[in-house]
Design an enzyme around this catalytic site. Sequence first.
Site, mmCIF file in Angstrom:
data_model
loop_
_atom_site.group_PDB
_atom_site.id
_atom_site.type_symbol
_atom_site.label_atom_id
_atom_site.label_comp_id
_atom_site.label_asym_id
_atom_site.label_seq_id
_atom_site.Cartn_x
_atom_site.Cartn_y
_atom_site.Cartn_z
ATOM 1 N N ASN A 1 0.850 -1.205 0.000
ATOM 2 C CA ASN A 1 0.000 0.000 0.000
ATOM 3 C C ASN A 1 0.878 1.244 0.000
ATOM 4 O O ASN A 1 2.105 1.143 -0.006
ATOM 5 C CB ASN A 1 -0.970 -0.027 1.193
ATOM 6 N N ASP B 1 -4.282 -6.237 4.576
ATOM 7 C CA ASP B 1 -5.308 -7.094 5.172
ATOM 8 C C ASP B 1 -5.357 -8.510 4.596
ATOM 9 O O ASP B 1 -5.700 -9.453 5.292
ATOM 10 C CB ASP B 1 -6.686 -6.440 5.010
ATOM 11 N N LYS C 1 9.611 -16.313 -10.580
ATOM 12 C CA LYS C 1 8.850 -15.190 -11.124
ATOM 13 C C LYS C 1 7.719 -15.688 -12.027
ATOM 14 O O LYS C 1 7.960 -16.505 -12.924
ATOM 15 C CB LYS C 1 9.808 -14.286 -11.906
ATOM 16 N N PHE D 1 -4.757 3.151 14.852
ATOM 17 C CA PHE D 1 -5.147 4.176 13.874
ATOM 18 C C PHE D 1 -6.355 3.668 13.100
ATOM 19 O O PHE D 1 -6.514 2.452 12.930
ATOM 20 C CB PHE D 1 -3.986 4.475 12.915
ATOM 21 N N LYS E 1 -13.943 0.314 16.179
ATOM 22 C CA LYS E 1 -12.620 -0.325 16.114
ATOM 23 C C LYS E 1 -11.923 -0.301 17.463
ATOM 24 O O LYS E 1 -11.284 -1.266 17.869
ATOM 25 C CB LYS E 1 -11.741 0.408 15.090
ATOM 26 N N LYS F 1 -10.889 -3.858 19.049
ATOM 27 C CA LYS F 1 -9.470 -4.199 19.189
ATOM 28 C C LYS F 1 -8.953 -3.983 20.613
ATOM 29 O O LYS F 1 -7.763 -4.135 20.872
ATOM 30 C CB LYS F 1 -8.638 -3.389 18.183
#
Length: 397
Positions: free
Chosen positions: A209, A278, A288, A319, A333, A337
Amino acid sequence: MLKDKKIVLGITGSIAAYKAVDIASRLTRAGAKVEVVMTESATRFITPLTLRSITMRPVVTGMWETSSEFSIEHISLAEAADAVVIAPATANIIAHLACGMADDILTCTVLATRAPVIIAPAMNDNMFTNPVTQENIEKLKASGFVFVDPGAGRLACGRAGVGRLADIETIIGTLRQVLGRDGDLAGRNIVVTAGGTREPIDPVRYIGNRSSGKMGYALASAARDRGAEVKLITTITCMPETVGIDVVAVDTADDMNNAVKTAVKEADALVMAAAVVDYKPQATAKSKIKKDSDALSIGMVKTPDILAGIQGDFVKVGFAAESENLVANAKKKLKAKGLDLIVANDITDKSCGFGADSNKVTIIDKSGRVEDLPLMSKQEVAEKILGRVAELLISER
Ligand code: C5P
């Protein structure tokens, strides 16, 4: 953390003196009051006018200048200083200080101060490695002077060796660490994660990301600046300054999970700023993958939720990057958590988030208190978050 701090910047006669201009500039931009003291030799390399223009304050160059009738310059500077930085420091000033010789304005100021003194040497490699210089350095270290070791590379004399002034980021990082060593997180262990994890598809490709790691690095340095022992578990390792921060390089979510599990055994707080991928490929191809077919499907499985899975007697901060219902989703959240604090940001706001230097966040705690912060630099956001962590540690533990 440097705002309104009085920093005496001592400059001695080395070719690296021009780099002191950058140090003075960065400290001034960070809000510090920089009082420059130059030895006579330093003025042969750069002019006091340059430093005066950068710091917008008078520059002291000799023993016999006084700012007012009753003020003795070196004593008033020495008493007012929060820290003294000598950069660059020649073998000469190191020798003079090691012998307690106060024979110019800079040595007088240093000997008269009770503030921490940071010395960044720059000189020819033979001068630096000479046993006499090394003995002087050891003597000064034993008296509490903090040294920022010079780097290796090409020296002004044409030789290659150890003697180049340390990176400016490292000198300023050391100053911040020293100024913060008795801060409200002194003696605490803080674990921070940074960057986006990378989940391999084959030996060259991965799923990742856009996390830049900037928020995590800002958190790690902000914790260090309040006196904490910091472990930074990160996928990004090219940041300029990590003075006093124990950097653990990881790649995948599983690596990060293992590193966090080990690190939290000693931790007082865990701040998970990393963007953990995720879903990861079910299997990593050994070689490859060839582009023989027109389409490719990759089976994906969930990565471990590190934050949700970790338990222990430490403050847990997470976060939440949200694109809608910021507070409601972040609260969910926080509960799911088992967090003490959650830092939520709206990713549809282009001025903050991935890659930016600024961030606009809302901090929510488990009692439901919602603190909306304005747009700030990531460093300022980090300071706010660490302030809240320090409050929790003082009140709960
Ligand atoms: O569930 P979500 O990904 O929005 O949660 C974000 C928070 O959880 C962040 O603090 C992130 O570091 C953490 N996280 C984690 N493990 C995951 C995914 C997210 O620890 N697999």
